[in-house]
Scaffold this motif. Structure first.
Motif, PDB file in Angstrom:
ATOM      1  N   TYR A 213       0.830  -1.213   0.000  1.00 35.26           N
ATOM      2  CA  TYR A 213       0.000   0.000   0.000  1.00 35.26           C
ATOM      3  C   TYR A 213       0.860   1.257   0.000  1.00 35.26           C
ATOM      4  O   TYR A 213       0.385   2.336  -0.337  1.00 35.26           O
ATOM      5  CB  TYR A 213      -0.925   0.024   1.221  1.00 35.26           C
ATOM      6  CG  TYR A 213      -1.951  -1.077   1.226  1.00 35.26           C
ATOM      7  CD1 TYR A 213      -3.198  -0.882   0.648  1.00 35.26           C
ATOM      8  CD2 TYR A 213      -1.672  -2.310   1.790  1.00 35.26           C
ATOM      9  CE1 TYR A 213      -4.134  -1.884   0.640  1.00 35.26           C
ATOM     10  CE2 TYR A 213      -2.604  -3.332   1.783  1.00 35.26           C
ATOM     11  CZ  TYR A 213      -3.835  -3.109   1.206  1.00 35.26           C
ATOM     12  OH  TYR A 213      -4.766  -4.112   1.197  1.00 35.26           O
TER      13      TYR A 213
ATOM     14  N   THR B 260      -1.251   7.757   4.239  1.00 33.78           N
ATOM     15  CA  THR B 260      -2.623   7.643   4.729  1.00 33.78           C
ATOM     16  C   THR B 260      -3.126   6.209   4.636  1.00 33.78           C
ATOM     17  O   THR B 260      -3.939   5.785   5.448  1.00 33.78           O
ATOM     18  CB  THR B 260      -3.596   8.530   3.921  1.00 33.78           C
ATOM     19  OG1 THR B 260      -3.430   8.220   2.550  1.00 33.78           O
ATOM     20  CG2 THR B 260      -3.334   9.985   4.133  1.00 33.78           C
ATOM     21  N   MET B 261      -2.630   5.456   3.654  1.00 34.97           N
ATOM     22  CA  MET B 261      -3.096   4.076   3.514  1.00 34.97           C
ATOM     23  C   MET B 261      -2.436   3.144   4.532  1.00 34.97           C
ATOM     24  O   MET B 261      -2.911   2.049   4.777  1.00 34.97           O
ATOM     25  CB  MET B 261      -2.788   3.534   2.106  1.00 34.97           C
ATOM     26  CG  MET B 261      -3.416   4.292   0.971  1.00 34.97           C
ATOM     27  SD  MET B 261      -5.167   3.971   0.793  1.00 34.97           S
ATOM     28  CE  MET B 261      -5.134   2.330   0.108  1.00 34.97           C
TER      29      MET B 261
ATOM     30  N   MET C 124      -7.779  10.511  13.712  1.00 34.23           N
ATOM     31  CA  MET C 124      -7.473  10.355  12.304  1.00 34.23           C
ATOM     32  C   MET C 124      -7.874  11.603  11.520  1.00 34.23           C
ATOM     33  O   MET C 124      -7.132  12.095  10.677  1.00 34.23           O
ATOM     34  CB  MET C 124      -8.262   9.166  11.803  1.00 34.23           C
ATOM     35  CG  MET C 124      -7.778   8.547  10.564  1.00 34.23           C
ATOM     36  SD  MET C 124      -8.794   7.100  10.273  1.00 34.23           S
ATOM     37  CE  MET C 124     -10.285   7.858   9.667  1.00 34.23           C
TER      38      MET C 124
ATOM     39  N   LYS D 265      -6.219  14.713  -2.824  1.00 30.33           N
ATOM     40  CA  LYS D 265      -7.305  13.745  -2.707  1.00 30.33           C
ATOM     41  C   LYS D 265      -7.453  12.769  -3.862  1.00 30.33           C
ATOM     42  O   LYS D 265      -7.226  11.590  -3.703  1.00 30.33           O
ATOM     43  CB  LYS D 265      -8.637  14.459  -2.522  1.00 30.33           C
ATOM     44  CG  LYS D 265      -8.876  14.842  -1.079  1.00 30.33           C
ATOM     45  CD  LYS D 265     -10.176  15.589  -0.949  1.00 30.33           C
ATOM     46  CE  LYS D 265     -10.225  16.353   0.364  1.00 30.33           C
ATOM     47  NZ  LYS D 265     -10.878  17.613   0.255  1.00 30.33           N
ATOM     48  N   GLU D 266      -7.830  13.291  -5.047  1.00 32.59           N
ATOM     49  CA  GLU D 266      -8.198  12.369  -6.126  1.00 32.59           C
ATOM     50  C   GLU D 266      -6.993  11.608  -6.631  1.00 32.59           C
ATOM     51  O   GLU D 266      -7.050  10.424  -6.861  1.00 32.59           O
ATOM     52  CB  GLU D 266      -8.826  13.138  -7.271  1.00 32.59           C
ATOM     53  CG  GLU D 266     -10.156  13.702  -6.873  1.00 32.59           C
ATOM     54  CD  GLU D 266     -10.730  14.538  -7.969  1.00 32.59           C
ATOM     55  OE1 GLU D 266     -10.513  14.190  -9.129  1.00 32.59           O
ATOM     56  OE2 GLU D 266     -11.396  15.532  -7.657  1.00 32.59           O
TER      57      GLU D 266
ATOM     58  N   SER E 166      -5.137   7.817  -3.893  1.00 33.89           N
ATOM     59  CA  SER E 166      -5.028   6.372  -3.847  1.00 33.89           C
ATOM     60  C   SER E 166      -5.467   5.743  -5.157  1.00 33.89           C
ATOM     61  O   SER E 166      -5.779   4.577  -5.209  1.00 33.89           O
ATOM     62  CB  SER E 166      -5.886   5.878  -2.697  1.00 33.89           C
ATOM     63  OG  SER E 166      -6.964   6.720  -2.521  1.00 33.89           O
ATOM     64  N   ARG E 167      -5.485   6.559  -6.200  1.00 34.92           N
ATOM     65  CA  ARG E 167      -6.027   6.113  -7.473  1.00 34.92           C
ATOM     66  C   ARG E 167      -5.538   4.733  -7.913  1.00 34.92           C
ATOM     67  O   ARG E 167      -6.304   3.891  -8.295  1.00 34.92           O
ATOM     68  CB  ARG E 167      -5.681   7.143  -8.534  1.00 34.92           C
ATOM     69  CG  ARG E 167      -6.053   6.710  -9.915  1.00 34.92           C
ATOM     70  CD  ARG E 167      -5.910   7.847 -10.875  1.00 34.92           C
ATOM     71  NE  ARG E 167      -6.919   8.863 -10.629  1.00 34.92           N
ATOM     72  CZ  ARG E 167      -6.959   9.991 -11.312  1.00 34.92           C
ATOM     73  NH1 ARG E 167      -6.038  10.256 -12.209  1.00 34.92           N
ATOM     74  NH2 ARG E 167      -7.904  10.864 -11.084  1.00 34.92           N
TER      75      ARG E 167
ATOM     76  N   ILE F 224      -4.104   2.248  -6.349  1.00 35.73           N
ATOM     77  CA  ILE F 224      -4.077   1.105  -5.446  1.00 35.73           C
ATOM     78  C   ILE F 224      -5.297   0.271  -5.687  1.00 35.73           C
ATOM     79  O   ILE F 224      -6.353   0.772  -5.927  1.00 35.73           O
ATOM     80  CB  ILE F 224      -4.024   1.591  -3.993  1.00 35.73           C
ATOM     81  CG1 ILE F 224      -2.592   1.772  -3.589  1.00 35.73           C
ATOM     82  CG2 ILE F 224      -4.689   0.624  -3.113  1.00 35.73           C
ATOM     83  CD1 ILE F 224      -2.141   0.855  -2.535  1.00 35.73           C
TER      84      ILE F 224
END
Lengths: 267, 275
Positions: free
Chosen positions: B155, B203-204, B255, B268-269, B272-273, B275
């Motif tokens: 991740y 963040t992940m 968190m 943001k966008e 995590s695109r 993953i």
């Protein structure tokens, strides 16, 4: 000379990471051929765990649950995520950022919080069963589908679609023939990612499952103190090898077809 | 019909699903968190994070999460650079390499680590053959850190890899022509451009690693309690729904305070695109 040394260190480092990622897997594979129930003593080579893999109803039940869950959760995730990734791409900035927040919640939340909040919800409004786990898995699979599809949807070339309309095709037909082919690889990536995440999940299943419903993970977790059945090492090895072969086959097939490098054949 | 309206229409099933099965459950857990078993309003459950046992578990979790996240970052960057250097950048290969381990059962993978790290385990066996002293890390926080790092490494790796592989070779070559050394190219070109990937990786990895109770349970031998273990026990052993919810909510509040710092920057966008 110096370049060679650096190349050697680079390769050595990759080897170390490979060992780190794959040594537990190698351990399990070796154990699946071990003719002894012990986890530390090598008792000779055997295939008996592979023969006995499907004889325990306990194990087959968990296997069927795990596979059915992964398949239906991924299917639902694609059915919900596919139109949504078109929808989100059409929105203006503010709507888009609201939607992306919604997409990201299950990804950024700790598993345990997602699992528990759904458990409390199901206990109140439904009951804990197979469907509750299915709903929960769909929740965390959808983001993977949307995130895999959105870049592809944004990159869609609409000219062939419009030409087809000009030439008299109906909208659904033009969409199916001109737009969908550009998206198949994205749909497959999203679906495969969902399958992976669903198969690999433990925490969310653990909290949202009803009595008597077990996936392989929750079943194994429950049996740790009793001792793990070696049949499970065999079963996991089979699943692992099947996926490895499938991925390699897909990869070789797309490479032969000479599709674009990288992006197109993400998996 | 405007495209904005159509957009909302197409997103509707997803919105319905999210509201029903993400937002309402979060409302339910919040309600449990702020009430006592008799239904009266209270802050005790949320504030219980501050008492001695929970507070300690929280700090241990923070430390474990911090070390694991750092280890993931330190392992990922050299790997990304190695892939770039050896021109292995076929994204299919890297993805298969990182995702394939997830197809070996999660609990079995952690149990395999237990076998590797145990006092008479595989690692010590090899160390003895090599004539090195044995290491005793089974059932310690160190074993938990290894397990959690192992579990979350992909991740961290994937978003950083995606960000770095998007950097054109021309840019790094230009930096070289202008006199930057290998280190200079990394610190002044690659690293800054990889930041969105790094933030999304953090963040992940960070929050989930505070709560991986199964890993702590199996590899920590019950001695290392993460906040996830405490919460799990409140629900599954003592049926303290309100207290467990309270602890979950204070974790979420923590968190929400810390995440925007990183997520906000990663845009943001993009985040995590891949993953």
């Amino acid at each position: 000379m110096r370049d060679r040394a650096v190349n050697f260190i680079t390769r050595f480092y990759l080897l170390l990471i490979f060992l780190f990622l794959y040594s537990p897997i190698a351990v399990l594979m070796v154990l699946s051929f071990n003719d002894s129930r012990s986890r530390v003593v090598w008792g000779g080579f055997t295939l008996k765990w592979y023969e006995r893999m499907f004889t325990s109803p306990h194990i087959t039940d968990a296997l069927v649950t795990t596979l059915a869950l992964a398949f239906f959760a991924s299917l639902l995730a694609v059915l919900i995520g596919f139109p949504a990734s078109f929808g989100i791409c059409m929105l203006r900035r503010s709507g888009r950022s609201v939607m992306m927040t919604l997409v990201n919640i299950p990804l950024l939340d700790a598993d345990i919080v997602t699992g528990i909040s759904m458990m409390l919800f199901f206990m109140r409004f439904m009951e804990l069963s197979f469907s509750s786990v299915l709903i929960a898995h769909t929740v965390f699979c959808i983001p993977y589908v949307i995130l895999a599809l959105m870049p592809r949807v944004e990159a869609v070339d609409w000219t062939p679609y419009e030409s087809a309309l000009d030439l008299g095709a109906t909208q659904p037909y033009a969409f199916l023939r001109m737009v969908m082919p550009q998206l198949y690889s994205g749909i497959i990536s999203g679906f495969f990612m969902s399958l992976t995440m669903s198969m690999d999940d433990f925490a969310i299943t653990y909290f949202t499952k009803g009595a008597g419903v077990n996936t392989l993970s929750t079943m194994i977790y429950g049996e740790i103190r009793k001792g793990i059945k070696p049949e499970l090492y065999a079963l996991s090895t089979v699943i692992f090898m099947a996926v490895l072969i499938l991925l390699l086959a897909v990869n070789v097939a797309t490479r032969k077809k000479g599709g674009e490098t990288g992006e197109g054949r993400a998996y | 019909m405007t495209s904005e309206k159509k957009g909302w229409g197409l997103s509707f099933p997803f919105i319905l699903w999210s509201v029903g099965f993400t937002l309402i459950p979060l409302a339910v857990i919040t309600r449990y968190a702020f009430t006592d078993p008799d239904g009266g309003l209270t802050l005790d459950n949320v504030l219980a994070m501050g008492n001695r046992i929970n507070g300690q578990a929280f700090l241990v979790s923070l430390l474990v999460a911090f070390i694991c996240t750092l280890l993931c970052v330190l392992l990922a960057y050299p790997m990304v650079m190695a892939i770039r250097r050896l021109n292995l950048s076929s994204s299919a290969f890297i993805l298969i390499f990182l995702i394939l381990p997830m197809w070996m059962n999660f609990i079995l993978r952690i149990l395999a680590w237990q076998m590797i790290l145990s006092d008479n385990g595989i690692l010590n066996h090899f160390l003895t053959i090599l004539g090195l002293p044995k290491v005793f890390i089974a059932n310690t926080w160190l074993a938990v850190i290894i397990g959690v790092t192992y579990d979350y490494f992909p991740y961290m790796m994937l978003p950083i890899y995606t960000a770095v592989s998007a950097i054109e070779k021309d840019i790094t070559e230009a930096a070289r022509d202008l006199g930057a050394g290998t280190l200079g190219v990394f610190t002044r070109v690659i690293f800054p451009l990889s930041l969105p990937g790094l933030f999304s990786g953090i963040t992940m990895v960070f929050v989930p690693s505070m709560t991986s109770f199964a890993v702590a349970d199996i590899l920590g031998g019950g001695k290392t309690q993460l906040i996830g273990n405490i919460i799990e026990q409140e629900f599954m052993r003592s049926s303290e729904m309100n207290l467990g919810s309270g602890l979950s909510i204070s974790l979420m509040i923590f968190m929400l305070i810390t995440l925007p710092v990183t997520v906000g920057r990663s845009g943001k966008e993009e985040g995590s695109r891949d993953i």
